[in-house]
Design a protein around this motif. Sequence first.
Motif, PDB file in Angstrom:
ATOM      1  N   LEU A 193       4.274 -16.656   1.292  1.00  0.00           N
ATOM      2  CA  LEU A 193       5.481 -16.373   2.078  1.00  0.00           C
ATOM      3  C   LEU A 193       5.143 -15.887   3.471  1.00  0.00           C
ATOM      4  O   LEU A 193       5.778 -16.273   4.445  1.00  0.00           O
ATOM      5  N   GLY A 194       4.158 -15.009   3.581  1.00  0.00           N
ATOM      6  CA  GLY A 194       3.842 -14.475   4.890  1.00  0.00           C
ATOM      7  C   GLY A 194       2.508 -13.746   4.870  1.00  0.00           C
ATOM      8  O   GLY A 194       1.856 -13.636   3.826  1.00  0.00           O
ATOM      9  N   ASP A 195       2.114 -13.246   6.027  1.00  0.00           N
ATOM     10  CA  ASP A 195       0.828 -12.576   6.165  1.00  0.00           C
ATOM     11  C   ASP A 195       0.973 -11.102   5.802  1.00  0.00           C
ATOM     12  O   ASP A 195       2.023 -10.497   6.030  1.00  0.00           O
ATOM     13  N   GLU A 248      -0.680  -3.149   3.403  1.00  0.00           N
ATOM     14  CA  GLU A 248       0.566  -3.646   2.824  1.00  0.00           C
ATOM     15  C   GLU A 248       0.336  -4.211   1.426  1.00  0.00           C
ATOM     16  O   GLU A 248       1.150  -4.016   0.513  1.00  0.00           O
ATOM     17  N   TYR A 301      -4.754  -8.948   9.327  1.00  0.00           N
ATOM     18  CA  TYR A 301      -3.806  -9.613   8.431  1.00  0.00           C
ATOM     19  C   TYR A 301      -4.519 -10.710   7.664  1.00  0.00           C
ATOM     20  O   TYR A 301      -5.337 -11.440   8.240  1.00  0.00           O
ATOM     21  N   LEU A 342       2.005 -13.844  -2.789  1.00  0.00           N
ATOM     22  CA  LEU A 342       2.594 -13.095  -1.677  1.00  0.00           C
ATOM     23  C   LEU A 342       2.246 -13.754  -0.344  1.00  0.00           C
ATOM     24  O   LEU A 342       3.091 -13.862   0.545  1.00  0.00           O
ATOM     25  N   ARG A 344      -6.140  -3.093  12.742  1.00  0.00           N
ATOM     26  CA  ARG A 344      -5.495  -3.688  11.592  1.00  0.00           C
ATOM     27  C   ARG A 344      -5.829  -5.178  11.513  1.00  0.00           C
ATOM     28  O   ARG A 344      -6.031  -5.820  12.534  1.00  0.00           O
ATOM     29  N   ARG A 359      -7.381 -10.505  13.150  1.00  0.00           N
ATOM     30  CA  ARG A 359      -7.113  -9.189  13.707  1.00  0.00           C
ATOM     31  C   ARG A 359      -5.720  -9.156  14.322  1.00  0.00           C
ATOM     32  O   ARG A 359      -5.260 -10.124  14.925  1.00  0.00           O
ATOM     33  N   SER A 360      -5.038  -8.036  14.168  1.00  0.00           N
ATOM     34  CA  SER A 360      -3.708  -7.879  14.764  1.00  0.00           C
ATOM     35  C   SER A 360      -3.791  -7.908  16.276  1.00  0.00           C
ATOM     36  O   SER A 360      -4.744  -7.383  16.867  1.00  0.00           O
ATOM     37  N   GLU A 361      -2.782  -8.499  16.908  1.00  0.00           N
ATOM     38  CA  GLU A 361      -2.704  -8.466  18.368  1.00  0.00           C
ATOM     39  C   GLU A 361      -2.154  -7.133  18.857  1.00  0.00           C
ATOM     40  O   GLU A 361      -2.252  -6.820  20.033  1.00  0.00           O
ATOM     41  N   ALA A 362      -1.548  -6.368  17.946  1.00  0.00           N
ATOM     42  CA  ALA A 362      -0.980  -5.080  18.352  1.00  0.00           C
ATOM     43  C   ALA A 362      -2.014  -3.984  18.084  1.00  0.00           C
ATOM     44  O   ALA A 362      -2.795  -3.633  18.959  1.00  0.00           O
ATOM     45  N   ASP A 363      -2.043  -3.470  16.872  1.00  0.00           N
ATOM     46  CA  ASP A 363      -3.016  -2.442  16.507  1.00  0.00           C
ATOM     47  C   ASP A 363      -4.327  -3.126  16.129  1.00  0.00           C
ATOM     48  O   ASP A 363      -4.448  -3.711  15.052  1.00  0.00           O
ATOM     49  N   ARG A 364      -5.316  -3.047  17.002  1.00  0.00           N
ATOM     50  CA  ARG A 364      -6.537  -3.818  16.800  1.00  0.00           C
ATOM     51  C   ARG A 364      -7.376  -3.315  15.627  1.00  0.00           C
ATOM     52  O   ARG A 364      -8.352  -3.965  15.245  1.00  0.00           O
ATOM     53  N   GLU A 419       1.905  -3.008  -2.163  1.00  0.00           N
ATOM     54  CA  GLU A 419       2.616  -3.977  -2.997  1.00  0.00           C
ATOM     55  C   GLU A 419       2.037  -4.026  -4.405  1.00  0.00           C
ATOM     56  O   GLU A 419       2.768  -4.159  -5.387  1.00  0.00           O
ATOM     57  N   ARG A 455      -3.957 -14.255   5.775  1.00  0.00           N
ATOM     58  CA  ARG A 455      -2.993 -15.341   5.645  1.00  0.00           C
ATOM     59  C   ARG A 455      -3.580 -16.413   4.731  1.00  0.00           C
ATOM     60  O   ARG A 455      -4.787 -16.497   4.545  1.00  0.00           O
TER      61      ARG A 455
END
Lengths: 224, 224
Positions: free
Chosen positions: A33-35, A40, A78, A30, A76, A69-74, A44, A80
Amino acid sequence: MNTEPAEAFQARVAKHAALADPARLRIVDLLTLGDLSPTELQAELGMPSNLLSHHLRALEGAGLATRHRSEADRRRSYFRLAADALEGLAPGAGRGASRVLFLCTRNSARSQLAAALWNQVSGIPCISAGTHPAGSISPGAIDVARRHGVALAHVSPRRLEDVGRDDDFVVTVCDNAHEELSGRRGIHWSIPDPLRLNTREAFEDAFTDISHRVRDLAPRLRAA
Amino acid sequence: MNTEPAEAFQARVAKHAALADPARLRIVDLLTLGDLSPTELQAELGMPSNLLSHHLRALEGAGLATRHRSEADRRRSYFRLAADALEGLAPGAGRGASRVLFLCTRNSARSQLAAALWNQVSGIPCISAGTHPAGSISPGAIDVARRHGVALAHVSPRRLEDVGRDDDFVVTVCDNAHEELSGRRGIHWSIPDPLRLNTREAFEDAFTDISHRVRDLAPRLRAA
């Protein structure tokens, strides 16, 4: 013979060990393909979060995945795929060679084909020779080469003693030659003799086998 | 999401398990260059013959190596790497896509770069868009693209709602857009926003990250 540093080799063993588990291999598939965030991945894979955490730590430990760390919701993060995570699994370039010598017994078919194919894919020079050369190149070899658009060099079979050099990287392409010369520097390809059956199919099989091996070896030899 | 047959997946797990042993990985490394008899392997590895036999059976069982009798000395056999032995380790082609949509928040840097790089390596069409588009493409993005000889399309940032289609294969290239749209079909690349630092280095890092990811994804999407 093995020039890879011990740590790099152990790292490859550890990567295979990490991937020898269905859940972890699926996670890596998985991630190619992406982070994905742990949430998530959980959705899955349908896996409890503590088990997922265990697998993710194992993948991080083996150098296969990294966490950011996510740049949006800190709150969260990801996962990779680590850079070049899957590149070290198979061995990379290995040997140096100033010239490649393809060797069989009669220098009438397999070694001639190997040399012609080698010249198509590598800049490292090559020659072919035989331990007991025939009088001429076999018609079956000339035909199979022509069917695949490959021109055989117009050279008669030659004796190893006459053309070989001590620093040649020798690739024996028949069992007889290999067993006659055991101990010489180089590698062996156990390719069945197409002249034993002397059919079109036997030459096609030998041609296919040699092409694949030549194509695999070429990027792993560096000019020396 | 996973289209690989269960047996193929299990076969990959089994290959990794076979390679998660230093002796077996070493044998496979040697076999990637040429064929070797058990006696030659024993000499190379300095390993008792019964232990070597065990490892060779494990490699045969996992589909990594095959055994062939010598054409010369019929008591001897050679091991060779199985055809495509190492090809199934990393996942192969996976998804179908009729169009790729690179999406970030402002459609001013990352998604523009991704679309330009995609067009260099794939025949599958692509566009880029933003969830909250900026007024124009960021100068830093234009500069980094120019330094690498990539021309950005002369299109102003566009809104997802205006250009997106339901069947787009969406690649979110920023965390904000991904988290805003969670649940949408596609994949996520968590690429740091180069505009936060707005330095030449930040744009170079984003460009490198995006190039690698685009280059890895392109061969794994088939036109649909």
